[in-house]
Design a protein around this motif. Structure first.
Motif, PDB file in Angstrom:
ATOM      1  N   TYR A  61      38.687  50.153  58.888  1.00 35.22           N
ATOM      2  CA  TYR A  61      39.346  50.101  60.199  1.00 35.22           C
ATOM      3  C   TYR A  61      40.186  51.145  60.486  1.00 35.22           C
ATOM      4  N   PRO A  62      40.496  51.923  61.625  1.00 35.16           N
ATOM      5  CA  PRO A  62      39.520  51.529  62.803  1.00 35.16           C
ATOM      6  C   PRO A  62      38.136  52.113  62.710  1.00 35.16           C
ATOM      7  N   ARG A  63      37.262  51.048  63.247  1.00 33.99           N
ATOM      8  CA  ARG A  63      35.946  51.422  62.748  1.00 33.99           C
ATOM      9  C   ARG A  63      35.323  52.615  63.806  1.00 33.99           C
ATOM     10  N   VAL A  64      34.364  53.282  63.303  1.00 30.65           N
ATOM     11  CA  VAL A  64      33.786  54.240  64.242  1.00 30.65           C
ATOM     12  C   VAL A  64      32.554  53.676  65.033  1.00 30.65           C
ATOM     13  N   ARG A  65      32.250  54.488  66.157  1.00 25.15           N
ATOM     14  CA  ARG A  65      31.617  53.842  67.177  1.00 25.15           C
ATOM     15  C   ARG A  65      30.014  53.844  66.613  1.00 25.15           C
ATOM     16  N   ASN A  66      29.151  52.762  66.827  1.00 27.44           N
ATOM     17  CA  ASN A  66      27.983  52.660  66.244  1.00 27.44           C
ATOM     18  C   ASN A  66      27.783  52.884  64.908  1.00 27.44           C
ATOM     19  N   SER A  67      28.780  52.685  63.944  1.00 30.37           N
ATOM     20  CA  SER A  67      28.975  53.067  62.758  1.00 30.37           C
ATOM     21  C   SER A  67      29.138  54.438  62.415  1.00 30.37           C
ATOM     22  N   GLY A  68      29.338  54.992  63.491  1.00 29.43           N
ATOM     23  CA  GLY A  68      29.675  56.534  63.533  1.00 29.43           C
ATOM     24  C   GLY A  68      28.267  57.389  63.632  1.00 29.43           C
ATOM     25  N   PHE A  69      27.129  56.866  64.166  1.00 30.05           N
ATOM     26  CA  PHE A  69      25.854  57.565  64.347  1.00 30.05           C
ATOM     27  C   PHE A  69      25.495  57.458  65.737  1.00 30.05           C
ATOM     28  N   ARG A  70      24.548  58.454  66.104  1.00 34.90           N
ATOM     29  CA  ARG A  70      23.665  58.199  67.290  1.00 34.90           C
ATOM     30  C   ARG A  70      22.746  56.985  67.218  1.00 34.90           C
ATOM     31  N   LEU A  71      22.561  56.496  68.386  1.00 32.60           N
ATOM     32  CA  LEU A  71      21.769  55.225  68.764  1.00 32.60           C
ATOM     33  C   LEU A  71      20.443  55.502  68.261  1.00 32.60           C
ATOM     34  N   ASP A  72      19.837  56.771  68.324  1.00 30.79           N
ATOM     35  CA  ASP A  72      18.341  56.950  68.078  1.00 30.79           C
ATOM     36  C   ASP A  72      18.101  57.673  66.571  1.00 30.79           C
ATOM     37  N   SER A  73      19.294  57.477  65.833  1.00 27.71           N
ATOM     38  CA  SER A  73      19.033  58.082  64.682  1.00 27.71           C
ATOM     39  C   SER A  73      18.864  56.985  63.281  1.00 27.71           C
ATOM     40  N   TRP A  74      18.490  55.750  63.784  1.00 25.46           N
ATOM     41  CA  TRP A  74      18.484  54.770  62.844  1.00 25.46           C
ATOM     42  C   TRP A  74      16.797  54.651  62.553  1.00 25.46           C
ATOM     43  N   PRO A  75      16.386  54.985  61.355  1.00 30.40           N
ATOM     44  CA  PRO A  75      14.903  54.717  61.131  1.00 30.40           C
ATOM     45  C   PRO A  75      14.599  53.453  60.982  1.00 30.40           C
ATOM     46  N   GLU A  76      13.646  52.842  61.172  1.00 28.70           N
ATOM     47  CA  GLU A  76      13.224  51.501  60.912  1.00 28.70           C
ATOM     48  C   GLU A  76      13.545  51.026  59.625  1.00 28.70           C
ATOM     49  N   GLY A  77      14.494  49.868  59.420  1.00 27.68           N
ATOM     50  CA  GLY A  77      14.815  49.331  58.237  1.00 27.68           C
ATOM     51  C   GLY A  77      15.562  50.320  57.385  1.00 27.68           C
ATOM     52  N   GLY A  78      16.092  51.467  57.919  1.00 21.12           N
ATOM     53  CA  GLY A  78      16.811  52.501  57.103  1.00 21.12           C
ATOM     54  C   GLY A  78      18.171  52.723  57.704  1.00 21.12           C
ATOM     55  N   PHE A  79      18.752  53.863  57.209  1.00 20.48           N
ATOM     56  CA  PHE A  79      20.042  54.262  57.421  1.00 20.48           C
ATOM     57  C   PHE A  79      20.149  55.707  58.332  1.00 20.48           C
ATOM     58  N   PRO A  80      20.678  56.176  58.939  1.00 21.09           N
ATOM     59  CA  PRO A  80      20.841  57.515  59.782  1.00 21.09           C
ATOM     60  C   PRO A  80      21.017  58.358  58.506  1.00 21.09           C
ATOM     61  N   GLY A  81      20.233  59.595  58.560  1.00 24.83           N
ATOM     62  CA  GLY A  81      20.156  60.581  57.586  1.00 24.83           C
ATOM     63  C   GLY A  81      19.475  60.335  56.305  1.00 24.83           C
ATOM     64  N   SER A  82      18.811  59.239  56.292  1.00 28.90           N
ATOM     65  CA  SER A  82      18.038  58.803  55.250  1.00 28.90           C
ATOM     66  C   SER A  82      16.501  59.249  55.303  1.00 28.90           C
ATOM     67  N   ASP A  83      15.858  59.419  56.548  1.00 27.74           N
ATOM     68  CA  ASP A  83      14.429  59.910  56.670  1.00 27.74           C
ATOM     69  C   ASP A  83      14.495  61.264  57.117  1.00 27.74           C
TER      70      ASP A  83
END
Length: 371
Positions: A61-83
Motif C-alpha cells: 500500500y498504496p497499491r498501484v493501478r491495475n497492479s501497475g500494468f496496462r490492461l491489455d498486457s496480461w497474457p492468458e494465464g500469465g503476468f505482464p512482461g512474461s510473454d
C-alpha cells in the motif's frame, strides 16, 4: 506521457520512423517456476519456505493501478512482461523499435536478507533473461541484476556477465540500506567501471520514503520518484564516487528530469561556500552531473505549455544525455509514436535513439534509411 494503449495494428504507419528508436526501459517478468528451476536445492528450499523479504509494488500500500500494468498486457494465464511474443506484438513490432533495453525489477530486493540467496536469485534471473529473451530476440539487450546489498557478490556477477555484449549495464535500485555513494557499494562501481558498463539506477527497491513518512495515496508516491533519484545522485556525487571512478556513467531511469536543473543550481551555490566539507570534489557539482549522469523520458514532466519543458531542459544542459523510455508494460506506458511530439523538434532524433546508441554502443539505422 500517459497514453491509451491501442490494439496491435491500430494507427500503424506505413513507413518506418525517420530515426533510430531505442526503448531504454522495458520490464520483463520471470515466472517463479523458471527462477526456481535455476536455483540450487538449498536456495529452492528457502524460496519455497520464505520467498523474499520485500513484496513487489502491487502488494504494497498504496497499491498501484491495475497492479501497475496496462490492461491489455496480461497474457492468458500469465503476468505482464512474461510473454516475449506479446512484447514483440505490442512494442517491438508495433512501433518498429530498433533496440530495447530490459530492466528486470524483480532483482531489486529479492533475498536482500541473505546475501548468498540474493546472489543466487539474481544469477538465475540473468540466466533466464539470456536464455528466454536475449537469445531468441536480437533487438533486445539487458541489465545485469545484482545483489546490491552484498557488493562483493554483486561484483562477481558483473564480472561474470561482462563478456556478454547482450548485457549493456548494471542494474541498481534507488532504495538501499545506505546512501549509494557510500564505500559499502564501491565494489559494484569498480566492477562496472572495469567492464566499461554504465550503472542503471531505477526507482524501486527497499524502503523508499525515508524522512517524510509513508505516503497515504499512490498519487503522492508516483509523482515524486525524482526524490529518491535525486538522493542517489547527491550521495554518489558528494561521497566522491566519480573522483574514484572517473569513467563511471549512471543512467537515471524512471525518475523524471526537470528537477535536475534547480538541484544543480543549489549544489553549485552551496559548494562555493562549503568546499572545505567536501575537499574531494575538485569542481562544481553540476560538472560531475553533466559528465556522469543520463536521464530517461518516462515519466517526463508534462507542463500545459510545452515550451516550459524546453526551458527546463535548456537549464539542465544535458540534451545529449536524455533517452527515450516507454516503461512497457506499465499502465503509464509512453508510446514511441506519440512521445516525440513532446520534445523540441531539434532533439527528437537524439532522444529517441542516438543518445542511447552512444551510451550502449548500439548501431544506428543506415543513413539512407533515415532520409
Amino acid at each position: 506521457m500517459t497514453s491509451t494503449a491501442l490494439p496491435a495494428q491500430v494507427g500503424r504507419t506505413a513507413t518506418r520512423a525517420g530515426h533510430t528508436i531505442v526503448d531504454s526501459d522495458i520490464h520483463p517478468h520471470a515466472p517463479a517456476p523458471q527462477i526456481r528451476a535455476r536455483l540450487a536445492q538449498r536456495h529452492q528450499e528457502r524460496w519455497d519456505m520464505f520467498a523474499s523479504r520485500v513484496p513487489g509494488p502491487p502488494e504494497i500500500y498504496p497499491r498501484v493501478r491495475n497492479s501497475g500494468f496496462r490492461l491489455d498486457s496480461w497474457p492468458e494465464g500469465g503476468f505482464p512482461g512474461s510473454d516475449l511474443q506479446m512484447v514483440r506484438d505490442q512494442l517491438l513490432d508495433e512501433y518498429e523499435v530498433d533496440h530495447g533495453i530490459l530492466i528486470p525489477l524483480q532483482g531489486h530486493s529479492w533475498g536482500v536478507e541473505e546475501p548468498e540467496y540474493a546472489a543466487a536469485l539474481c544469477h538465475a534471473l540473468n540466466d533466464w533473461q539470456a536464455d528466454e529473451w536475449l537469445s531468441p530476440e536480437p533487438r533486445l539487450r539487458s541489465s545485469i541484476a545484482i545483489s546490491h546489498e552484498a557488493p562483493d557478490l554483486a561484483a562477481e556477477e558483473i564480472r561474470l556477465r561482462a563478456g556478454d555484449p547482450r548485457f549493456v549495464q548494471v542494474l541498481l535500485s534507488t532504495g538501499g540500506e545506505h546512501g549509494f555513494g557510500r564505500r559499502h557499494y564501491w565494489p559494484i562501481y569498480e566492477a562496472a567501471a572495469e567492464a566499461g558498463l554504465p550503472i542503471a539506477a531505477h526507482t524501486g527497491g527497499l524502503e523508499q520514503h525515508r524522512g517524510a513518512g509513508w505516503p497515504s495515496f499512490y498519487l503522492e508516491e508516483h509523482v515524486w520518484n525524482g526524490n529518491t533519484m535525486a538522493s542517489l545522485m547527491m550521495s554518489m556525487l558528494c561521497e566522491g564516487v566519480f573522483e574514484r571512478f572517473p569513467s563511471l556513467q549512471v543512467a537515471c531511469i524512471e525518475g523524471g528530469i526537470a528537477w535536475a536543473g534547480p538541484l544543480m543550481w543549489s549544489l553549485d551555490d552551496a559548494w562555493t561556500q562549503l568546499r572545505a566539507d567536501v575537499p574531494h570534489l575538485r569542481k562544481p557539482p553540476s560538472e560531475y552531473i553533466r559528465e556522469h549522469f543520463w536521464f530517461t523520458t518516462q515519466p517526463i514532466e508534462e507542463p500545459d505549455d510545452p515550451t516550459h519543458l524546453e526551458i527546463a531542459l535548456a537549464h539542465i544542459g544535458m540534451d545529449d544525455r536524455i533517452m527515450f523510455a516507454s516503461d512497457y508494460p506499465h499502465w503509464d506506458f509512453d508510446s514511441p509514436r506519440q512521445a516525440p511530439r513532446l520534445f523540441p523538434a531539434a532533439l527528437r532524433r537524439s532522444i529517441m535513439g542516438s543518445n542511447a546508441c552512444r551510451l550502449y554502443g548500439l548501431p544506428e539505422r543506415e543513413q539512407e534509411e533515415s532520409r
